[in-house]
Design a protein around this motif. Structure first.
Motif, PDB file in Angstrom:
ATOM      1  N   ALA A  93      14.426   3.512   1.446  1.00 34.21           N
ATOM      2  CA  ALA A  93      13.820   2.585   2.404  1.00 34.21           C
ATOM      3  C   ALA A  93      14.928   1.852   3.137  1.00 34.21           C
ATOM      4  CB  ALA A  93      12.931   1.576   1.676  1.00 34.21           C
ATOM      5  N   GLU A  94      14.910   1.959   4.456  1.00 35.74           N
ATOM      6  CA  GLU A  94      15.932   1.257   5.219  1.00 35.74           C
ATOM      7  C   GLU A  94      15.574  -0.212   5.370  1.00 35.74           C
ATOM      8  OE1 GLU A  94      17.184   3.409   8.664  1.00 35.74           O
ATOM      9  OE2 GLU A  94      18.234   1.653   9.446  1.00 35.74           O
ATOM     10  N   THR A  95      14.292  -0.477   5.482  1.00 42.56           N
ATOM     11  CA  THR A  95      13.850  -1.863   5.679  1.00 42.56           C
ATOM     12  C   THR A  95      12.889  -2.248   4.561  1.00 42.56           C
ATOM     13  OG1 THR A  95      11.919  -1.171   6.938  1.00 42.56           O
ATOM     14  CG2 THR A  95      13.950  -1.553   8.184  1.00 42.56           C
ATOM     15  N   THR A  96      12.619  -3.530   4.469  1.00 43.63           N
ATOM     16  CA  THR A  96      11.663  -3.994   3.466  1.00 43.63           C
ATOM     17  C   THR A  96      10.253  -3.496   3.799  1.00 43.63           C
ATOM     18  OG1 THR A  96      11.438  -6.083   4.646  1.00 43.63           O
ATOM     19  CG2 THR A  96      13.000  -6.039   2.826  1.00 43.63           C
ATOM     20  N   ASP A  97       9.971  -3.371   5.078  1.00 43.26           N
ATOM     21  CA  ASP A  97       8.653  -2.840   5.467  1.00 43.26           C
ATOM     22  C   ASP A  97       8.470  -1.426   4.912  1.00 43.26           C
ATOM     23  OD1 ASP A  97       7.994  -5.092   6.797  1.00 43.26           O
ATOM     24  OD2 ASP A  97       8.347  -4.307   8.823  1.00 43.26           O
ATOM     25  N   GLU A  98       9.523  -0.625   5.077  1.00 43.02           N
ATOM     26  CA  GLU A  98       9.438   0.740   4.565  1.00 43.02           C
ATOM     27  C   GLU A  98       9.261   0.744   3.045  1.00 43.02           C
ATOM     28  OE1 GLU A  98      12.521   2.533   7.879  1.00 43.02           O
ATOM     29  OE2 GLU A  98      12.686   3.295   5.834  1.00 43.02           O
ATOM     30  N   ALA A  99      10.004  -0.142   2.381  1.00 46.23           N
ATOM     31  CA  ALA A  99       9.912  -0.200   0.916  1.00 46.23           C
ATOM     32  C   ALA A  99       8.505  -0.595   0.483  1.00 46.23           C
ATOM     33  CB  ALA A  99      10.944  -1.186   0.374  1.00 46.23           C
ATOM     34  N   ASN A 100       7.945  -1.581   1.166  1.00 46.30           N
ATOM     35  CA  ASN A 100       6.585  -2.015   0.841  1.00 46.30           C
ATOM     36  C   ASN A 100       5.574  -0.880   1.033  1.00 46.30           C
ATOM     37  OD1 ASN A 100       7.032  -4.674   0.015  1.00 46.30           O
ATOM     38  ND2 ASN A 100       7.155  -5.391   2.136  1.00 46.30           N
ATOM     39  N   ASP A 101       5.767  -0.142   2.122  1.00 48.34           N
ATOM     40  CA  ASP A 101       4.845   0.970   2.398  1.00 48.34           C
ATOM     41  C   ASP A 101       4.916   2.053   1.324  1.00 48.34           C
ATOM     42  OD1 ASP A 101       3.382   0.230   4.562  1.00 48.34           O
ATOM     43  OD2 ASP A 101       4.901   0.863   6.027  1.00 48.34           O
ATOM     44  N   ILE A 102       6.144   2.291   0.861  1.00 45.26           N
ATOM     45  CA  ILE A 102       6.314   3.299  -0.190  1.00 45.26           C
ATOM     46  C   ILE A 102       5.548   2.866  -1.448  1.00 45.26           C
ATOM     47  CG2 ILE A 102       7.998   4.331  -1.785  1.00 45.26           C
ATOM     48  CD1 ILE A 102      10.038   4.056   0.653  1.00 45.26           C
ATOM     49  N   VAL A 103       5.698   1.601  -1.803  1.00 43.65           N
ATOM     50  CA  VAL A 103       5.002   1.086  -2.994  1.00 43.65           C
ATOM     51  C   VAL A 103       3.481   1.181  -2.782  1.00 43.65           C
ATOM     52  CG1 VAL A 103       4.578  -0.958  -4.428  1.00 43.65           C
ATOM     53  CG2 VAL A 103       6.916  -0.417  -3.670  1.00 43.65           C
ATOM     54  N   LEU A 104       3.055   0.780  -1.572  1.00 40.76           N
ATOM     55  CA  LEU A 104       1.621   0.805  -1.280  1.00 40.76           C
ATOM     56  C   LEU A 104       1.053   2.221  -1.413  1.00 40.76           C
ATOM     57  CD1 LEU A 104      -0.946  -0.631  -0.216  1.00 40.76           C
ATOM     58  CD2 LEU A 104      -0.189  -0.051   2.103  1.00 40.76           C
ATOM     59  N   LYS A 105       1.783   3.197  -0.890  1.00 42.44           N
ATOM     60  CA  LYS A 105       1.296   4.576  -0.932  1.00 42.44           C
ATOM     61  C   LYS A 105       1.152   5.060  -2.371  1.00 42.44           C
ATOM     62  CE  LYS A 105       1.916   6.340   3.573  1.00 42.44           C
ATOM     63  NZ  LYS A 105       2.967   5.598   4.328  1.00 42.44           N
ATOM     64  N   ILE A 106       2.107   4.661  -3.210  1.00 42.55           N
ATOM     65  CA  ILE A 106       2.020   5.074  -4.623  1.00 42.55           C
ATOM     66  C   ILE A 106       0.793   4.425  -5.264  1.00 42.55           C
ATOM     67  CG2 ILE A 106       3.194   5.039  -6.870  1.00 42.55           C
ATOM     68  CD1 ILE A 106       5.881   4.848  -5.255  1.00 42.55           C
ATOM     69  N   MET A 107       0.579   3.145  -4.936  1.00 45.45           N
ATOM     70  CA  MET A 107      -0.597   2.446  -5.470  1.00 45.45           C
ATOM     71  C   MET A 107      -1.879   3.152  -5.024  1.00 45.45           C
ATOM     72  SD  MET A 107       0.620  -0.143  -7.187  1.00 45.45           S
ATOM     73  CE  MET A 107      -0.781  -1.202  -7.480  1.00 45.45           C
ATOM     74  N   GLN A 108      -1.916   3.493  -3.739  1.00 40.01           N
ATOM     75  CA  GLN A 108      -3.131   4.128  -3.183  1.00 40.01           C
ATOM     76  C   GLN A 108      -3.379   5.492  -3.792  1.00 40.01           C
ATOM     77  OE1 GLN A 108      -2.040   3.738   0.934  1.00 40.01           O
ATOM     78  NE2 GLN A 108      -3.286   1.892   1.231  1.00 40.01           N
ATOM     79  N   LYS A 109      -2.277   6.208  -4.009  1.00 40.27           N
ATOM     80  CA  LYS A 109      -2.394   7.551  -4.572  1.00 40.27           C
ATOM     81  C   LYS A 109      -3.085   7.497  -5.944  1.00 40.27           C
ATOM     82  CE  LYS A 109       0.596  10.812  -6.737  1.00 40.27           C
ATOM     83  NZ  LYS A 109       1.963  10.971  -7.188  1.00 40.27           N
ATOM     84  N   HIS A 110      -2.829   6.402  -6.670  1.00 41.65           N
ATOM     85  CA  HIS A 110      -3.403   6.264  -8.017  1.00 41.65           C
ATOM     86  C   HIS A 110      -4.650   5.373  -8.023  1.00 41.65           C
ATOM     87  CE1 HIS A 110      -0.189   8.393 -10.147  1.00 41.65           C
ATOM     88  NE2 HIS A 110       0.597   7.906  -9.219  1.00 41.65           N
ATOM     89  N   ASN A 111      -5.129   5.052  -6.816  1.00 42.90           N
ATOM     90  CA  ASN A 111      -6.282   4.144  -6.698  1.00 42.90           C
ATOM     91  C   ASN A 111      -6.083   2.867  -7.515  1.00 42.90           C
ATOM     92  OD1 ASN A 111      -7.821   5.850  -5.034  1.00 42.90           O
ATOM     93  ND2 ASN A 111      -8.306   7.110  -6.844  1.00 42.90           N
ATOM     94  N   ALA A 112      -4.866   2.381  -7.504  1.00 43.22           N
ATOM     95  CA  ALA A 112      -4.554   1.200  -8.313  1.00 43.22           C
ATOM     96  C   ALA A 112      -4.835  -0.065  -7.509  1.00 43.22           C
ATOM     97  CB  ALA A 112      -3.086   1.231  -8.731  1.00 43.22           C
TER      98      ALA A 112
END
Lengths: 471, 255
Positions: free
Chosen positions: A84-103
């Motif tokens: 992740a180059e930016t914090t926005d990108e990092a947040n999105d990565i975390v969000l996608k993992i959460m969504q993938k697991h319906n967490a």
């Protein structure tokens, strides 16, 4: 007179809170004493600092290669690596993992990088709850605050304040100021959460390139629980946290807790090498590492400022800072407070946003003296002051933005006078002659001090009269 | 580059510092007298002004370099340069090499830096000076500047000198190694924090019961002494003297 800055206003408020200040002083005194007791032999301490400095400097000297090696070894070990180059990108990565697991929620071990990302707020805006499990973080989260110290996030709170907070938030539990009981309360609440959390998130203290191992230093066991019980573990860290070899870890692990809390070693030290393997009874099924840049590459590109990235986040500079102990962590208005924040934040977010922090130092050098990896913090502060006013580009973000015309002209005039002895001597002689006209009110200086008095004869004049040789 | 030995030299340069020149000349005169009494010839180049530190610490490097360059030109002989200030000595010893890095006159700057001594360091390490106390019994406290302590690493020298004075008792204040809050332009740019620091420093110094505070840096003395004076004038507290180590030593040891 110019309006006081946001920082000055916060400082002023913090300085007025005498009780909090006394509490802070005591806490920092304890930390300083604890650290001192861990290093009875100064020569040994200096040797350890040399060693730690070399390890961190070596890692930074080959950072790009080590990061590639780290990625490849982590991947081989079954850990997913995200950049992740930016914090926005990092947040999105975390969000996608959460969504993938319906967490819908996660449990968090302590992570300053997640604070840097503003992760909790971000997730909240997406309807996801992030529950802090480090006791200090748990406390400040209850109160809607941010950490005031990088390793002791709730150090600004007294036990009475915590008791009241718990009483307010958990009215069913009887009021107590007993620290053990309060801790037990938090532990009971969290224990249940650990069992049910779909995702656990943590920081990383050291990432070993050679083996693809994520090391986590902690005291409460919440780090281990967050990284082993939930089926998914997400680690977030800055790209600078990589070290080359596994054998680099013992020296760093030796100096980190001793510098930080004055402990010989932390209660827990976790080495995460892979997700749960076939036949293993515990551990997450999926492990992710998010490597965040957020301005670090820019810092990396300057050979002097690069030393900023050696930091192992022990907080010793904070504990020993005469400014921090008086204004507290929140006054800085940054994620990282104290001396490390003073050099890191203006580089990360730019001198326009946090450039004033580099003025909030008397350059006393206490921070540099205790830094376990010998970051020359005062020199970097000085450098950033230069970056703020230089006119030739510069390498820090927003270089030149702190230059004020009046100040620049004043220094130019001073420089001209002090490099022309005749002008300087004329000036000082005039000063001695009008010495009684020096105003008694010199603004801030004379709010707590009398105005300094000009002598009736300068040293130049007196030594000349005494016949001291001129050459 | 000249090689400075720790052997006693015949002649030294004296760099008086701008603060001493204008505000505390007696400290400079006393330092010269101490050196002369030890049999050293002292040269005081009259064209000297300031080491350049104020601009250096404010980020104005070109302006600092211009002033520093004018000083470097004055101290060309291969003899020690004695400075009655840890702060200005630290500037010349530690920061001149940084300030002149890559400049045409870098070698001259390095040469000057290599010959710099803070006064108490020189008196103890090079002159091995021996002092006889002629003064009345007194209880004092010592404030060592951060630059003398951390940049120059000479905090023990002032204590060694005072330890030779039979009638002087040095009382230990709490938080002794902590900064007094001066920090040059810091006191002006962040006056609230600076004020909080000097308030604590003066309180701890007062609490020792000492009647006088001694330091090797006039910047700290201007801050601490100014606060003492203010507290005596406006807060009804006991007046407390501050004095530079050179002046204190000279007053107590000259017959």
């Amino acid at each position: 007179m110019a309006k006081p800055s946001e920082f000055r206003i916060q400082v002023d408020q913090a300085l007025g809170k005498t009780e909090v200040r006394a509490h802070f002083r005591k806490a920092m005194d304890t930390l300083m004493t604890n650290r001192r007791n861990q290093f009875p032999d100064n020569a040994e301490l200096q040797r350890l600092r040399d060693q730690a400095q070399v390890i961190r400097a070596n890692a930074l000297s080959k950072l790009p290669e080590l990061l590639e090696q780290l990625e490849s070894n982590l991947t081989r070990n079954g850990i997913h690596v995200h950049w992740a180059e930016t914090t926005d990108e990092a947040n999105d990565i975390v969000l996608k993992i959460m969504q993938k697991h319906n967490a819908t929620w996660m449990i968090k071990g302590k992570s300053m990088v997640s604070e840097e990302m503003g992760l909790n707020h971000f997730l909240e805006s997406k309807g996801i709850e992030a529950l802090e499990s480090d006791l200090g973080e748990f406390i400040i989260q209850l109160d809607g605050e941010t950490p005031s110290h990088i390793i002791m996030p709730a150090i600004h709170k007294s036990k009475e304040q915590i008791a009241q907070l718990f009483n307010e938030k958990f009215p069913d539990i009887p009021y107590t100021e007993d620290v053990d009981t309060l801790t037990r309360t938090a532990r009971d609440i969290l224990r249940e959460k650990f069992y049910n959390a779909p995702v656990g998130l943590s920081g990383v203290n050291f990432a070993v390139a050679e083996t693809g191992t994520l090391c986590l230093v902690e005291n409460e066991g919440n780090g281990r629980m967050s990284t082993t019980i939930p089926p998914v573990h997400i680690a977030v860290t800055g790209i600078e946290k990589v070290v080359e070899k596994l054998s680099d870890i013992p020296p760093l692990l030796s100096i980190l807790p001793r510098s930080a809390t004055g402990q010989p070693i932390t209660t827990y030290f976790n080495m995460i090498s892979s997700p749960r393997k076939k036949g293993e009874k515990d551990g997450p099924e999926e492990v992710h590492l998010v490597l965040l840049d957020n301005g670090r590459s820019r810092i990396y590109s300057d050979p002097e400022l690069l030393a900023t990235l050696r930091c192992i986040r022990c907080g010793a500079c904070i504990n020993h800072c005469p400014v921090y102990v008086r204004i507290g962590g929140h006054s800085y208005g940054t994620v990282y407070p104290g001396p490390i924040g003073t050099i890191l934040e203006p580089q990360k977010s730019g001198l326009k946003v946090h450039g004033e922090l580099v003025q909030a130092s008397s350059l006393c050098g206490a921070c540099g003296e205790v830094c376990p990896v010998r970051i020359p913090i005062p020199s970097i502060i000085n450098r950033l002051r230069y970056e703020g006013v230089r006119q030739d580009g510069g390498s820090a973000l927003d270089a030149g933005s702190k230059r004020k015309p009046l100040e620049a002209i004043t220094w130019k005039a001073w420089s001209w006078a002090a490099s022309h002895p005749s002008v300087y001597n004329l000036g000082s002689t005039v000063a001695t002659q009008v010495r009684n006209l020096v105003p008694h009110n010199l603004g801030a200086w004379t709010s707590v001090r009398t105005a300094p008095a000009v002598a009736d004869k300068t040293l130049h004049q007196q030594l000349k009269a005494l016949g001291v040789d001129h050459e | 580059m000249s090689q400075v030995t720790r052997q006693k030299p015949d002649t030294v340069y004296f760099f008086g510092t701008c603060l001493i020149d204008l505000m505390f000349p007696q400290a400079g005169v006393s330092a010269v007298q101490l050196l002369q009494r030890a049999g050293i010839k002292v040269i005081y180049p009259p064209a000297q002004t300031c080491c350049g530190q104020p601009a250096w610490n404010s980020g104005y490097r070109d302006e600092a370099r211009k002033v520093a360059r004018a000083q470097i030109a004055l101290f060309t002989k291969p003899i020690p340069i004695i400075i009655p200030s840890g702060s200005c000595a630290g500037m010349m010893k530690t920061h001149y090499p940084e300030l002149f890095s890559g400049e045409a006159d870098e070698a001259q700057a390095l040469d000057v830096a290599s010959r710099v001594y803070e006064l108490t360091e020189f008196l103890v390490d090079v002159l091995n000076i021996s002092l006889t106390d002629l003064g009345a019994p007194i209880e004092i406290a010592v404030h060592t500047s951060c630059s003398a302590r951390r940049e120059m690493g000479v905090a023990d020298k002032i204590e060694q000198l005072l330890g030779q004075l039979q009638n002087v008792k040095v009382l230990e204040q709490a938080y002794k190694p902590e900064c007094c809050g001066f920090g040059g332009t810091f006191a002006v740019k962040q006056p609230e924090i600076s004020a909080a620091m000097v308030a604590d420093k003066t309180m701890h110094l007062r609490n020792t019961g000492a009647t006088q505070v001694i330091s090797q840096d006039c910047g700290c003395l201007m801050n601490i002494g100014g606060a003492f004076d203010y507290q005596a004038k406006h807060e009804n507290k006991k007046p407390l003297n501050t004095q530079h180590i050179a002046e204190f030593l000279w007053e107590r040891t000259h017959g």
